[in-house]
Design a protein around this motif. Structure first.
Motif, PDB file in Angstrom:
ATOM      1  N   HIS A   1     142.391  15.533  13.672  1.00  0.00           N
ATOM      2  CA  HIS A   1     143.346  14.437  13.671  1.00  0.00           C
ATOM      3  C   HIS A   1     143.499  13.624  12.245  1.00  0.00           C
ATOM      4  CE1 HIS A   1     143.793  15.168  17.950  1.00  0.00           C
ATOM      5  NE2 HIS A   1     142.428  15.368  17.845  1.00  0.00           N
TER       6      HIS A   1
ATOM      7  N   LYS B   1     149.389   8.870  12.385  1.00  0.00           N
ATOM      8  CA  LYS B   1     148.621   9.802  12.830  1.00  0.00           C
ATOM      9  C   LYS B   1     149.228  11.054  13.114  1.00  0.00           C
ATOM     10  CE  LYS B   1     145.628   6.211  15.198  1.00  0.00           C
ATOM     11  NZ  LYS B   1     145.194   5.727  16.276  1.00  0.00           N
ATOM     12  N   SER B   2     148.559  12.214  12.560  1.00  0.00           N
ATOM     13  CA  SER B   2     149.226  13.566  12.798  1.00  0.00           C
ATOM     14  C   SER B   2     147.817  14.266  13.403  1.00  0.00           C
ATOM     15  CB  SER B   2     149.662  13.986  11.648  1.00  0.00           C
ATOM     16  OG  SER B   2     150.788  13.197  11.116  1.00  0.00           O
ATOM     17  N   SER B   3     148.289  15.613  14.058  1.00  0.00           N
ATOM     18  CA  SER B   3     147.035  16.223  14.501  1.00  0.00           C
ATOM     19  C   SER B   3     147.517  17.799  14.037  1.00  0.00           C
ATOM     20  CB  SER B   3     146.750  16.272  15.905  1.00  0.00           C
ATOM     21  OG  SER B   3     146.599  14.751  16.377  1.00  0.00           O
TER      22      SER B   3
ATOM     23  N   THR C   1     137.675  14.585  14.790  1.00  0.00           N
ATOM     24  CA  THR C   1     138.035  15.688  15.757  1.00  0.00           C
ATOM     25  C   THR C   1     138.475  14.686  16.984  1.00  0.00           C
ATOM     26  OG1 THR C   1     135.698  15.458  16.612  1.00  0.00           O
ATOM     27  CG2 THR C   1     136.486  17.203  15.214  1.00  0.00           C
TER      28      THR C   1
ATOM     29  N   PRO D   1     141.247  20.743  17.624  1.00  0.00           N
ATOM     30  CA  PRO D   1     142.255  19.957  16.676  1.00  0.00           C
ATOM     31  C   PRO D   1     141.419  19.031  15.825  1.00  0.00           C
ATOM     32  CG  PRO D   1     143.154  19.908  19.108  1.00  0.00           C
ATOM     33  CD  PRO D   1     141.984  20.350  19.192  1.00  0.00           C
TER      34      PRO D   1
ATOM     35  N   THR E   1     144.533  10.287  10.263  1.00  0.00           N
ATOM     36  CA  THR E   1     144.939   9.087  10.340  1.00  0.00           C
ATOM     37  C   THR E   1     144.970   8.360   8.937  1.00  0.00           C
ATOM     38  OG1 THR E   1     144.072   8.604  12.605  1.00  0.00           O
ATOM     39  CG2 THR E   1     144.818   6.714  11.314  1.00  0.00           C
TER      40      THR E   1
ATOM     41  N   GLU F   1     145.857  22.149  14.613  1.00  0.00           N
ATOM     42  CA  GLU F   1     144.846  23.000  14.913  1.00  0.00           C
ATOM     43  C   GLU F   1     144.850  24.222  13.970  1.00  0.00           C
ATOM     44  OE1 GLU F   1     143.065  25.331  18.797  1.00  0.00           O
ATOM     45  OE2 GLU F   1     144.646  23.706  18.986  1.00  0.00           O
TER      46      GLU F   1
ATOM     47  N   ALA G   1     141.002  11.955  18.870  1.00  0.00           N
ATOM     48  CA  ALA G   1     142.407  11.372  18.933  1.00  0.00           C
ATOM     49  C   ALA G   1     142.497   9.902  18.582  1.00  0.00           C
ATOM     50  CB  ALA G   1     143.188  11.892  19.834  1.00  0.00           C
TER      51      ALA G   1
END
Length: 579
Positions: A328, A398-400, A450, A326, A330, A402, A452
């Motif tokens: 990330h 913050k979002s993630s 990469t 995933p 920010t 993949e 978090a």
């Protein structure tokens, strides 16, 4: 290379392979220059020796190459040694600084005449053949780029047609018609060298520098396109810093409130599109230096009126290939009223299928999904939202996501306003569109990585910190002044992971009954500046008369923009010398 070739901006070089290069200029001119040239070109050995000295100077000062301007008349007997000088400088630079460039300026000819050719031809090509390119004089005619391309052959992109932005004899007139020359250069498949883009500032173009600057570079982009895409690798970080400002912030907290300039502090700049007439856009998008920043001295401000629709603005164009982990995102935002700011991402799959993702602002998940799902392949709500305590107003989102095997092609800002839930809506006229309303949002920084979490920093004990050239002098009213060089080194590990360091000082008062460590905790730290290398020189630091020692704190910053906590940072305590 694309058919547009490269764009070289003196004294800074920006081309498609190398994002930013700095070339030193070696110039000899007038009568004094003829004397210097005579000494330089006296023998083959002297030509080689001076080339080697220039290479050593470039290495010491971190130059990426040289622009050679032999603007004097020479004896034809000196030409062989001049060719040796150009050739030897190119070879030694390439060996000492991989990827470096040596550029020949169109001045003296192979016959020794000071005769600007305004094109690449048999009079200057022998020098072109020995280095990385030629900067063609500005007074060329419309067919000269094509003629130069024919002479250069496979090296046509190494021909940089000069454009004087002041317009002194330059094709197209420069100034606000610089793009006229660029259009011709691009059509004929060679490169461009823009001289003196400071014209915008030096001539005080209306209505103000920032607006005029954006307009001028917008014309360049309209003609030339975007010559570089990023992000390409992770981590990617930008705080939109342009290397100057009226304040400095670190993680949302102001540490300096005076004007400053430090070009080394430049961050990746967004590819903001500037319309010819700003009044045609509902939202004005500008790099803002005067409003509070989250990091550094700038931010991106979005301001205007917005009804029920959205407004998008390009930030970055990327070529980032994603793996199976995933990624990330920010970013920090400061919002007014019901203004919201998200990020729109464009991805390209291995089979060239385009997918779009909205990293939405925090809010009602169901309303957001219903509103945007038909416009984006995926809508992602933030997994974490943090509000700063010290600096009210800043929100960290913050979002993630993949996207294995996809290429991140573009990042855009999405401006929109929150909508009330149905229970809160009073319907007056179903056919009426929402009234335009004020919109205001600030984007403080952006990080893509990469991990978090923020970077791990070596503990303070992992660093060796020392001082050099310590000198105390007397000041006024019993005070002292200190000049000192603070140096530090990581004992083990890769210091390249830490591109800059914030320097602070705590001035500790004399109190014999208290533990020195307790005094350290009680003193307020003062921001001194930023270092891009592992040393920092302080000149004439004022020390009040009741100060017994100084604690210099080196705040380590990582490539993803994170800053080490001050209490965990390496430091040096220096005792103030008694009078």
């Amino acid at each position: 290379m694309s058919e547009a070739g490269s764009l070289l901006v003196t004294p800074l070089v920006s081309e498609q392979i190398r994002w930013l290069m700095v070339l030193g200029t070696f110039i000899v001119e007038w009568d004094e220059g003829k004397k210097l040239a005579k000494q330089l070109l006296l023998t083959k050995e002297s030509a080689q020796m001076y080339a080697e000295r220039l290479t050593e100077l470039a290495v010491a000062l971190n130059f990426d190459g040289w622009l050679l301007n032999m603007e004097v008349t020479l004896d034809p007997k000196q030409i062989p040694n001049l060719k040796e000088f150009v050739d030897h400088l190119s070879q030694t630079m390439h060996s000492a600084v991989p990827g470096s460039m040596v550029i020949w300026y169109d001045s003296v000819t192979i016959d020794g005449d000071l005769s600007w050719q305004d094109q690449l031809n048999d009079k200057n090509k022998p020098f072109f053949d020995l280095c990385d390119g030629i900067f063609v004089n500005y007074t060329w005619k419309e067919d000269y780029p094509k003629l130069s391309a024919d002479v250069a052959g496979d090296r046509k992109f190494d021909v940089y047609m000069g454009i004087d932005v002041f317009g002194r004899g330059t094709y197209g007139g420069g100034q606000w018609t610089t793009n006229v020359a660029l259009d011709v250069i691009k059509k004929d498949g060679v490169s461009a060298a823009i001289f003196a883009p400071g014209w915008v500032y030096e001539t005080n173009q209306p209505p103000d520098f920032q607006t005029a600057q954006n307009r001028w570079w917008g014309l360049v982009e309209k003609s030339w396109g975007v010559v570089q895409n990023y992000p390409k690798i992770l981590p990617f970080y930008s705080n939109f810093n342009q290397g100057h400002g009226y304040h400095i912030y670190v993680d949302g907290e102001q540490v300096l409130d005076t004007p400053w300039n430090n070009i080394s502090s430049q961050s990746f700049q967004p590819f903001i599109e500037y319309p010819g007439d700003p009044s045609t856009q509902p939202i004005q998008v500008v790099i803002n230096f005067k409003e509070a920043s989250y990091s550094g001295g700038g931010n991106i401000t979005f301001k205007g009126t917005l009804g029920g629709d959205t407004f998008t603005a390009r930030l970055f164009q990327g070529e980032l290939l994603l793996g199976n982990s995933p990624i990330h995102f920010t970013y920090s935002v400061k919002l007014s009223g019901n203004s919201l700011l998200g990020l729109a991402l464009e991805f390209l799959s291995a089979d060239k299928e385009k997918k779009t993702v909205l990293l939405a602002s925090s809010g009602n998940t169901l309303l957001t999904m219903n509103r945007f799902s038909k416009h984006f392949t995926y809508v992602i709500m933030p997994r974490r939202v943090t509000k700063l305590e010290k600096e009210p107003g800043w929100v960290i989102q913050k979002s993630s996501i993949e996207m294995d095997g996809h290429i991140l092609r573009e990042i855009r800002a999405v401006c929109y306003k929150s909508r009330p839930e149905k229970s809160e809506v009073v319907v007056k006229d179903k056919t009426a569109s929402p009234d335009p309303s004020e919109y205001y949002a600030v984007l403080g920084h952006m990080r893509v990585n990469t991990s978090a979490e923020n970077s791990d920093f070596p503990p303070s004990s992992s660093w060796i910190v020392d001082s050099q050239y310590v000198e105390f002098t007397s000041g006024s009213q019993g005070s002292k002044k200190l000049s000192v060089k603070i140096i530090w080194q990581l004992k083990d590990g890769n210091a390249d992971l830490f591109p800059n360091y914030n320097m602070y000082v705590k001035k500790l008062k004399s109190t014999s009954s208290r533990n020195p460590n307790e005094m350290l905790e009680g003193a307020e730290q003062e921001y001194l500046g930023v270092a891009e290398v592992e040393s920092f020189y302080i000149f004439d630091l004022v020390i009040p008369s009741d100060t017994s020692s100084l604690k210099f704190i080196i705040q380590v910053c990582s490539v993803d923009g994170a800053s080490q906590n001050l209490e965990d940072s390496p430091f040096l305590v220096l005792k103030v010398e008694a009078s």
